[in-house]
Design a protein around this motif. Structure first.
Motif, PDB file in Angstrom:
ATOM      1  N   SER A 233       0.767  -0.492  -0.414  1.00 54.45           N
ATOM      2  CA  SER A 233       0.389  -0.419   0.305  1.00 54.45           C
ATOM      3  C   SER A 233       0.936   1.123  -0.025  1.00 54.45           C
ATOM      4  CB  SER A 233      -0.863  -0.451   1.391  1.00 54.45           C
ATOM      5  OG  SER A 233      -1.562   1.098   1.370  1.00 54.45           O
ATOM      6  N   LEU A 234       0.547   2.374  -0.778  1.00 59.29           N
ATOM      7  CA  LEU A 234       1.546   3.378  -1.277  1.00 59.29           C
ATOM      8  C   LEU A 234       1.138   4.750  -0.293  1.00 59.29           C
ATOM      9  CD1 LEU A 234       1.720   3.707  -4.843  1.00 59.29           C
ATOM     10  CD2 LEU A 234       3.264   2.347  -2.952  1.00 59.29           C
ATOM     11  N   GLU A 235       1.712   5.334   0.764  1.00 58.85           N
ATOM     12  CA  GLU A 235       1.561   5.744   1.460  1.00 58.85           C
ATOM     13  C   GLU A 235       1.807   6.649   1.964  1.00 58.85           C
ATOM     14  OE1 GLU A 235      -1.194   2.768   5.321  1.00 58.85           O
ATOM     15  OE2 GLU A 235       1.015   4.220   5.372  1.00 58.85           O
ATOM     16  N   GLY A 236       1.780   7.815   2.188  1.00 63.15           N
ATOM     17  CA  GLY A 236       2.557   9.401   2.461  1.00 63.15           C
ATOM     18  C   GLY A 236       1.689  10.414   1.446  1.00 63.15           C
ATOM     19  N   GLY A 237       3.423  11.302   1.301  1.00 62.88           N
ATOM     20  CA  GLY A 237       3.092  12.379   0.647  1.00 62.88           C
ATOM     21  C   GLY A 237       1.985  13.361   1.371  1.00 62.88           C
ATOM     22  N   ILE A 238       1.793  13.698   2.468  1.00 63.14           N
ATOM     23  CA  ILE A 238       0.051  14.352   2.918  1.00 63.14           C
ATOM     24  C   ILE A 238       0.870  15.927   3.313  1.00 63.14           C
ATOM     25  CG2 ILE A 238      -0.972  14.816   4.932  1.00 63.14           C
ATOM     26  CD1 ILE A 238      -0.283  10.950   5.348  1.00 63.14           C
ATOM     27  N   ALA A 239       0.659  17.045   2.891  1.00 62.36           N
ATOM     28  CA  ALA A 239       1.088  18.106   3.254  1.00 62.36           C
ATOM     29  C   ALA A 239       1.747  17.736   4.422  1.00 62.36           C
ATOM     30  CB  ALA A 239       0.026  19.068   2.556  1.00 62.36           C
ATOM     31  N   ARG A 240       2.037  18.922   4.801  1.00 61.28           N
ATOM     32  CA  ARG A 240       2.696  19.175   6.410  1.00 61.28           C
ATOM     33  C   ARG A 240       1.902  20.102   6.663  1.00 61.28           C
ATOM     34  NH1 ARG A 240       8.897  21.703   7.481  1.00 61.28           N
ATOM     35  NH2 ARG A 240       8.428  22.211   9.710  1.00 61.28           N
ATOM     36  N   GLN A 241       1.023  20.801   5.975  1.00 63.65           N
ATOM     37  CA  GLN A 241       0.177  22.049   7.291  1.00 63.65           C
ATOM     38  C   GLN A 241      -0.869  21.153   7.228  1.00 63.65           C
ATOM     39  OE1 GLN A 241      -1.647  25.282   4.559  1.00 63.65           O
ATOM     40  NE2 GLN A 241      -2.590  26.435   5.775  1.00 63.65           N
ATOM     41  N   ALA A 242      -1.684  20.244   6.759  1.00 62.98           N
ATOM     42  CA  ALA A 242      -2.956  18.903   7.459  1.00 62.98           C
ATOM     43  C   ALA A 242      -2.159  18.403   8.368  1.00 62.98           C
ATOM     44  CB  ALA A 242      -3.143  17.953   6.114  1.00 62.98           C
ATOM     45  N   VAL A 243      -0.723  17.922   8.552  1.00 60.99           N
ATOM     46  CA  VAL A 243      -0.349  17.263   9.255  1.00 60.99           C
ATOM     47  C   VAL A 243      -0.596  18.083  10.316  1.00 60.99           C
ATOM     48  CG1 VAL A 243       1.462  15.591   9.381  1.00 60.99           C
ATOM     49  CG2 VAL A 243       0.982  16.058   7.841  1.00 60.99           C
ATOM     50  N   ALA A 244       0.659  19.054  10.159  1.00 61.91           N
ATOM     51  CA  ALA A 244       0.230  19.958  11.713  1.00 61.91           C
ATOM     52  C   ALA A 244      -0.983  20.259  12.099  1.00 61.91           C
ATOM     53  CB  ALA A 244       0.901  20.722  11.703  1.00 61.91           C
ATOM     54  N   GLN A 245      -1.978  20.455  10.975  1.00 60.74           N
ATOM     55  CA  GLN A 245      -3.496  20.460  11.908  1.00 60.74           C
ATOM     56  C   GLN A 245      -4.315  19.808  12.875  1.00 60.74           C
ATOM     57  OE1 GLN A 245      -5.923  21.930   7.971  1.00 60.74           O
ATOM     58  NE2 GLN A 245      -4.523  24.401   8.435  1.00 60.74           N
ATOM     59  N   ALA A 246      -4.474  18.766  11.735  1.00 63.48           N
ATOM     60  CA  ALA A 246      -4.525  17.468  12.522  1.00 63.48           C
ATOM     61  C   ALA A 246      -4.146  16.953  13.942  1.00 63.48           C
ATOM     62  CB  ALA A 246      -3.792  16.147  11.536  1.00 63.48           C
ATOM     63  N   LEU A 247      -2.581  16.838  13.766  1.00 63.34           N
ATOM     64  CA  LEU A 247      -1.515  16.721  15.164  1.00 63.34           C
ATOM     65  C   LEU A 247      -2.487  17.981  16.024  1.00 63.34           C
ATOM     66  CD1 LEU A 247       1.556  15.776  14.291  1.00 63.34           C
ATOM     67  CD2 LEU A 247      -0.112  14.540  15.272  1.00 63.34           C
ATOM     68  N   GLY A 248      -2.919  19.301  15.515  1.00 70.64           N
ATOM     69  CA  GLY A 248      -2.887  20.513  16.961  1.00 70.64           C
ATOM     70  C   GLY A 248      -4.537  20.342  17.361  1.00 70.64           C
ATOM     71  N   ARG A 249      -4.860  19.563  16.374  1.00 72.46           N
ATOM     72  CA  ARG A 249      -6.849  19.234  16.658  1.00 72.46           C
ATOM     73  C   ARG A 249      -6.605  17.227  17.894  1.00 72.46           C
ATOM     74  NH1 ARG A 249      -7.791  20.699  11.771  1.00 72.46           N
ATOM     75  NH2 ARG A 249      -7.728  18.641  10.966  1.00 72.46           N
ATOM     76  N   GLY A 250      -4.834  16.608  17.366  1.00 72.13           N
ATOM     77  CA  GLY A 250      -4.976  15.367  18.035  1.00 72.13           C
ATOM     78  C   GLY A 250      -5.903  14.726  17.168  1.00 72.13           C
ATOM     79  N   GLU A 251      -6.311  15.032  16.100  1.00 70.92           N
ATOM     80  CA  GLU A 251      -7.072  13.390  15.020  1.00 70.92           C
ATOM     81  C   GLU A 251      -5.831  13.319  14.461  1.00 70.92           C
ATOM     82  OE1 GLU A 251      -9.773  16.431  13.575  1.00 70.92           O
ATOM     83  OE2 GLU A 251     -11.119  16.534  15.277  1.00 70.92           O
ATOM     84  N   ARG A 252      -6.970  12.326  13.424  1.00 72.36           N
ATOM     85  CA  ARG A 252      -6.078  11.621  12.115  1.00 72.36           C
ATOM     86  C   ARG A 252      -7.103  11.078  11.274  1.00 72.36           C
ATOM     87  NH1 ARG A 252      -3.784   5.690  14.277  1.00 72.36           N
ATOM     88  NH2 ARG A 252      -3.549   5.311  12.390  1.00 72.36           N
ATOM     89  N   SER A 253      -6.613  11.195   9.884  1.00 69.44           N
ATOM     90  CA  SER A 253      -7.126  10.822   8.474  1.00 69.44           C
ATOM     91  C   SER A 253      -7.264   9.044   9.028  1.00 69.44           C
ATOM     92  CB  SER A 253      -6.849  11.958   7.315  1.00 69.44           C
ATOM     93  OG  SER A 253      -7.339  12.729   7.680  1.00 69.44           O
TER      94      SER A 253
ATOM     95  N   ASP B 153       6.152  14.655  14.966  1.00 76.99           N
ATOM     96  CA  ASP B 153       7.093  15.191  13.119  1.00 76.99           C
ATOM     97  C   ASP B 153       6.191  15.734  12.332  1.00 76.99           C
ATOM     98  OD1 ASP B 153       8.150  14.433  10.569  1.00 76.99           O
ATOM     99  OD2 ASP B 153      10.033  15.119  12.269  1.00 76.99           O
ATOM    100  N   ASP B 154       6.540  16.843  11.796  1.00 76.24           N
ATOM    101  CA  ASP B 154       5.662  17.206  10.533  1.00 76.24           C
ATOM    102  C   ASP B 154       5.821  16.455   9.079  1.00 76.24           C
ATOM    103  OD1 ASP B 154       4.025  17.970  13.073  1.00 76.24           O
ATOM    104  OD2 ASP B 154       4.734  19.995  12.451  1.00 76.24           O
ATOM    105  N   ASP B 155       7.010  16.554   8.894  1.00 75.33           N
ATOM    106  CA  ASP B 155       8.303  16.229   8.138  1.00 75.33           C
ATOM    107  C   ASP B 155       7.916  14.519   7.470  1.00 75.33           C
ATOM    108  OD1 ASP B 155       8.754  18.924   8.008  1.00 75.33           O
ATOM    109  OD2 ASP B 155      10.692  18.278   8.928  1.00 75.33           O
ATOM    110  N   PHE B 156       7.843  13.256   8.527  1.00 79.53           N
ATOM    111  CA  PHE B 156       7.601  12.873   8.041  1.00 79.53           C
ATOM    112  C   PHE B 156       6.578  12.110   6.956  1.00 79.53           C
ATOM    113  CE2 PHE B 156       6.105   7.835   8.271  1.00 79.53           C
ATOM    114  CZ  PHE B 156       7.488   7.690   7.962  1.00 79.53           C
ATOM    115  N   ALA B 157       4.872  12.288   7.868  1.00 83.73           N
ATOM    116  CA  ALA B 157       4.349  12.096   6.208  1.00 83.73           C
ATOM    117  C   ALA B 157       4.030  12.545   5.452  1.00 83.73           C
ATOM    118  CB  ALA B 157       2.916  12.639   7.520  1.00 83.73           C
ATOM    119  N   ALA B 158       5.018  13.281   4.671  1.00 82.54           N
ATOM    120  CA  ALA B 158       5.348  14.316   3.745  1.00 82.54           C
ATOM    121  C   ALA B 158       6.190  13.333   2.955  1.00 82.54           C
ATOM    122  CB  ALA B 158       6.209  15.574   4.314  1.00 82.54           C
TER     123      ALA B 158
END
Length: 1074
Positions: free
Chosen positions: A577-597, A612-617
């Motif tokens: 399963s190919l994963e990652g490539g998520i925008a850093r801003q989206a990761v930061a906002q989700a982590l700030g709300r304590g959520e995950r998609s 870490d905001d960079d790994f998801a990218a």
């Protein structure tokens, strides 16, 4: 009401199903299809002999009508009052709902209907259907019953290909790898044409063209010769066992000969009363497994068993089992309330299901239901019955098999979640143990061997053999998928190919799920490979494999013969399963709300754990499953597949001149053909026909890795349930752990582990989302190593020391260059007091008991496994395991002894050696510190003695420092000078004293004479004192005596002189002369 003639094939199909005891399958297309349920149920009632069939009605959320009687009456009154309904008129559908026994259930609660039987099943809300739900519900319908699937109105059935299913929301993830493609729906609709018992009709019961190719004709009165022969065999068996109570009475309740023989096998095992036996009952669904178990429990009560425990995934699954327990009691002459009592659950979820039976006819006996996780409650168990064992994870089944008799019943080709692992893994282990039990005799029982009896049921009870719906369902969901034996170049005659000669191929999912004959054959082999190698399988995995975007399938094939006319047998299969490539801003906002998609499991998990905001990218690939053919296990094929997969995603198979534009995936799998607006407007359901695409229109099924452009990735990862063999496999493949869940899975009891493998960084391009940091995986691994070593005394305290040691080794990384220096004297003084070091040294010298130094072990172990000592302290593997178990996990010596299987004395001896090494190292640190201080003091003194007239360098800051020596050092130096001066004066005073008076006098002649006297006295008189005196001319006593004699003589001379003078004076007085 206008009456309309119904297509005769509908009624004929229902009557044929009732006659043959087979199920019929209907697909109703149209918004008013619900009204035709009444007519289909009426036709079924007319065709059957007996009462009205019960109905199982499954839905997603809203029925579209009320099932509550009073609410229906109130609605009728309101409609009459509003004038939209005439009084005293009955709606056929409302009458049907009122007088029919209907069980309504949500799709999410369909697991509770396992083990129940219904005459008709209605499935509405097609978008909420999943393969698991489809299999669960259809298998509850008895022979002669109906299965009805309701679809909404549509112009073409091909619209289902692009329908958004509810489960697709879980597949979308970051939408960076394409859109969801409904390949499973296409295959589902195409497969209906192969179901001889299926008709697709509209909401007016007009048969659609999809079913026009079927020729449904009335069957003649079925001859019952085969049935009579089977009935004769059963009757003969019942007659033979009639005079053998209590088994004879229970065999009389059996409905097939297979079931009767199974009950007799259970009774034989019960009569032996062996606590080391296992009886396994395997069969397809609807063969009467639960009924046979219920009769066996009645036999156990008759034989005097007191503590009987029954388990299954849910208490509602045991409805049939307890029904046949009570039938067995009736056959044995037991009376309720007089001989036994029934205890039902008071929980609202279990709906008054039976959970306990108390028998008190002769003595206290109990049949108790327990959950599969409650294996600890089996301490006093004599018999444990495991029903629907395939729905229970394999580790929990193993825990339930203790020192008691075990009855095991399961569906080997079912959908419950474990599939064929029961027969391929657990039963295989039981067979090996049984062979050891037979070969070694009585001693094998103590060694853990178990006697095994295997029983299988082939003759269906719920429906007759050859049911077309069962055959269609198994083919659609690959429930009968099995691995093929060795064949072709990997045959026993030709040997197994070397892993280096095998090649990894990419599989095109558009071709794989096209329902083409060749693709179907390979799909069955592929799913059989996954089922045979993994125990967590379900039909839902098939839909995930077909529809989810970003998923890819690879197979390892042996060398292909160009002249071969058949597909090669896959040796290993990998789902990615190919994963990652998520925008850093989206990761930061989700982590700030304590959520995950949803989706992108590893990127969100790692980003959440390390903040870490960079790994998801970063882009990566998660290996969902890897399966090797059971005949070729442990031969290196899995390792070969992983190695080639790594090379593929690193770009090793693509020429360096080619640019990676990231469009390879979209070009290789374009998806299904989509109907245009014009085609949809011109479509007519009455003339619509579905057909399998021509082979010339399909893409190639296989592609060499060199023929496919790979997306350039930063990492490969895997998430799996932690076991020692699996961890060893992934560690050898070069994967490092970065996450370990602190709570075990409720069903499997395993801890989820995530491991990563860093790929070579792709070349910089405009498409790159973010550039990876240098050595990012090493940083994650070091942090995991530190956290895991601390948590070993908390959440992971129950890990074996060997597994914990393997995890620490896999996560070990050398410290970075900018890390703190190695452990020094200052660190030693901070962590350990002088008393601690003395206790440690005393224990190292075998002067104390190990309990005295137990408080030091956590600190010592944390520093050692944290790499603080570097290579100064080297421990062997066993010594490191002992230190880990006692220091980090804080286990007792007895627990470590059991895990390492070493004598306790040897454990303590090795433990003493471990602490001796640390004690020696700490002593060396102290010695080095003292030497360093002395060298510094000498160097400082030497600098002070240098002539001050020398010119000072401008760059020498120390030379220009007027306070180069501190006040404490100056006072200490002055104190040493005063002490040295005082000691010099003491030496002068001692040297000025005359010590000759204390010298021992006498020459050699005197001593020789004394020795002769001693020897002479010893020969003459033994035992006499041998002490002699030697004259010492220099003796102080002699000198004192001589001095006294001299003084005495002087006194006498003086007295004599005085006396003479006095006499002369007296004479002169007399004479008067002088």
């Amino acid at each position: 009401m206008v009456r309309k003639a119904v297509d005769s094939r509908i009624n004929t199909l229902i009557k044929n199903g009732v006659t043959q005891n087979h199920r019929s399958f209907f697909v109703l297309v149209g918004d008013k299809g619900k009204d035709q349920i009444v007519n289909l149920h009426w036709m079924l009632t007319q065709a059957r002999v007996g009462g009205r069939p019960s109905v199982l009605w499954c839905y997603k959320k809203d029925l579209g009508f009320t099932s509550h009687r009073k609410k229906r009456e109130n609605k009728i009154k309101r409609d009459v009052k509003r004038g939209i309904r005439e009084a005293n008129t009955e709606d056929p559908f409302e009458m049907f709902v009122t007088v029919t026994d209907i069980r309504y259930t949500y799709y999410k609660e369909t697991h509770k209907v396992l083990g129940n039987t219904y005459g008709m099943c209605v499935l509405q809300d097609f978008e909420a259907l999943t393969p698991n739900i489809l299999a669960r519900t259809i298998e509850t319908v008895e022979g002669g019953g109906l299965v009805v699937v309701l679809l909404k109105s549509m112009r073409s059935l091909r619209q289902l290909y692009t329908m958004t299913m509810d489960v697709h929301a879980r597949y979308r993830g970051s939408n960076a790898h394409g859109d969801v493609v409904g390949r499973f729906n296409e295959r589902f609709m195409l497969s209906l044409a192969d179901n001889a018992a299926c008709l697709v009709v509209d909401d007016e019961l007009n048969v659609l063209p999809v079913s026009l190719g079927k020729s449904v004709k009335p069957l003649a009165r079925a001859k019952a010769e085969a049935a009579e022969s089977k009935g004769a065999a059963l009757a003969e068996l019942k007659k033979a066992m009639a005079d053998a109570p209590p088994v004879g009475a229970l065999v009389g309740c059996a409905r097939t000969a297979d079931q009767a023989r199974a009950v007799m096998t259970f009774a034989d095992a019960i009569a032996e009363k062996s606590l080391r036996g296992t009886v396994s009952l395997t069969a397809g669904r609807g063969r009467g497994k639960s009924a046979a178990l219920g009769l066996a429990l009645a036999a156990a009560i008759a034989y005097g068993y007191s503590n009987i425990f029954v388990t299954s995934p849910s208490a509602e699954n045991l409805k049939t089992l307890f029904q046949f327990v009570f039938r067995g009691f009736d056959a044995l002459g037991f009376a309720e309330h007089a001989d036994y009592d029934i205890v039902q659950s008071t929980s609202a979820e279990l709906r008054d299901t039976v959970v306990r039976v108390n028998v008190f006819r002769t003595h206290r006996q109990t049949i108790q239901y327990i959950q599969p996780q409650d294996a600890y409650a089996l301490a006093q168990a004599e018999l444990v019955v495991i029903d629907e064992a395939a729905a229970i994870p394999l580790p929990l089944v193993r825990r339930l098999m203790g020192p008691h008799l075990v009855f095991l019943a399961s569906t080997i080709n079912g959908y419950e979640g474990t599939g064929r692992s029961l027969s391929l893994k657990l039963l295989q282990q039981l067979r090996e143990q049984a062979r050891g039990f037979v070969g070694q005799g009585e001693g094998a029982a103590a060694a853990g061997g178990r006697a095994l009896r295997e029983v299988s049921l082939d003759e269906p009870i719920r429906y007759a053999a050859g049911d077309a719906t069962e055959r269609w369902l198994h083919r659609l969901l690959c429930l009968d998928a099995t691995v093929a034996p060795r064949a072709g170049p990997a045959s026993a005659a030709g040997g197994c190919p070397h892993p280096s000669a095998c090649e990894l191929y990419w599989v095109n999912r558009d071709a794989l799920f096209s329902y083409h004959a060749v693709s179907e054959a390979f799909l069955q082999r592929l799913v059989g490979l996954f089922v045979a190698s993994h125990y967590k399988n379900s039909p839902n995995d098939l839909q995930l494999l077909s529809d989810a975007p970003g998923h890819q399938v690879f197979v390892l094939l042996p060398p292909v013969d160009p002249a071969a006319t058949t597909l090669p047998e896959p040796l290993c299969a990998v789902q990615v399963s190919l994963e990652g490539g998520i925008a850093r801003q989206a990761v930061a906002q989700a982590l700030g709300r304590g959520e995950r998609s949803e989706g992108d499991l590893i990127p969100w998990l790692v980003a959440q754990q390390f903040q870490d905001d960079d790994f998801a990218a970063l882009s990566g690939a998660r290996i969902v499953r890897i399966a090797t053919h059971p005949d070729y296990a442990s031969m290196g094929y899995g390792t070969r597949a992983l190695a080639q997969l790594r090379e593929f995603y690193q770009g090793s198979f693509v020429p360096l001149a080619e640019a990676d534009d990231g469009a390879g995936e979209a070009a290789d799998e374009p998806g299904l053909p989509v109907m245009s607006a014009a085609d949809l407007a011109a479509a007519d359901l009455a003339r619509d026909a579905l057909h399998v695409r021509d082979a010339s229109e399909l893409p190639p099924l296989f592609l060499r890795l060199a023929e496919k452009r790979a997306p350039r990735l930063h990492w490969l990862g895997v998430s799996y349930g932690l076991t020692q063999p699996l961890h060893r496999f992934w560690r050898r493949a070069g994967y490092s752990p970065v996450y370990l869940r602190q709570t075990a899975n409720d069903l499997t009891g395993e801890y989820t582990c995530v491991m990563l493998n860093e790929l070579a960084a792709p070349p910089a391009s405009s498409a790159a989302v973010v550039a990876p940091r240098a050595q990012w995986l090493d940083a994650f691994a070091r942090d995991f190593h530190r956290r895991f070593s601390v948590l070993l005394s908390y959440a992971f305290g129950d890990f074996s020391v060997v597994l914990a040691m393997a995890i620490l080794d896999a996560a070990h990384r050398d410290p970075p260059q900018d890390a703190a220096p190695v452990y020094g004297p200052a660190d030693l003084a901070r962590d350990f007091s002088a008393y601690d070091l003395r206790r440690l040294e005393a224990y190292a010298n075998n002067l104390l008991d190990y309990h005295v130094v137990l408080d030091l072990l956590p600190a010592v172990a944390q520093r050692y496994f944290g790499g603080a000592f570097g290579g100064a302290v080297a421990l062997s593997g066993v010594q490191a395991c002992i230190l880990l178990g006692l220091g980090l996990q804080r286990k007792s010596v007895d627990a470590v002894e059991k895990e390492l299987k070493l004598p306790g004395r040897q454990i303590l001896a090795l433990f003493t050696k471990v602490l001796r090494k640390f004690s020696n190292h700490f002593r060396a640190l102290e010695t080095a510190a003292i030497e360093q201080q002395m060298d510094a003091a000498a160097q400082q003194q030497q600098q002070q003695q240098q002539p001050s007239a020398a010119k000072r360098s401008v760059d020498d800051d120390a030379a220009w420092d007027p306070t180069g020596q501190s006040l404490e050092d100056e006072l200490r130096s002055a104190g040493r000078e005063a002490t040295d001066e005082f000691r010099a004066k003491q030496r002068e005073m001692i040297d000025s004293l005359d010590l000759s008076q204390f010298a021992i006098a006498g020459d050699s002649a005197d001593w020789e004479q004394a020795e002769k006297q001693i020897q002479k006295a010893a020969r003459a008189t033994p035992g006499v004192s041998s002490v002699v005196s030697v004259a010492n001319p220099e003796s102080s006593k002699r000198k004192h005596k001589e001095r006294k004699d001299v003084v005495g003589s002087l006194k006498k001379a003086e007295e004599a002189r005085r006396h003479k003078a006095a006499k002369k004076t007296k004479t002169s007085k007399k004479t008067g002369r002088f």
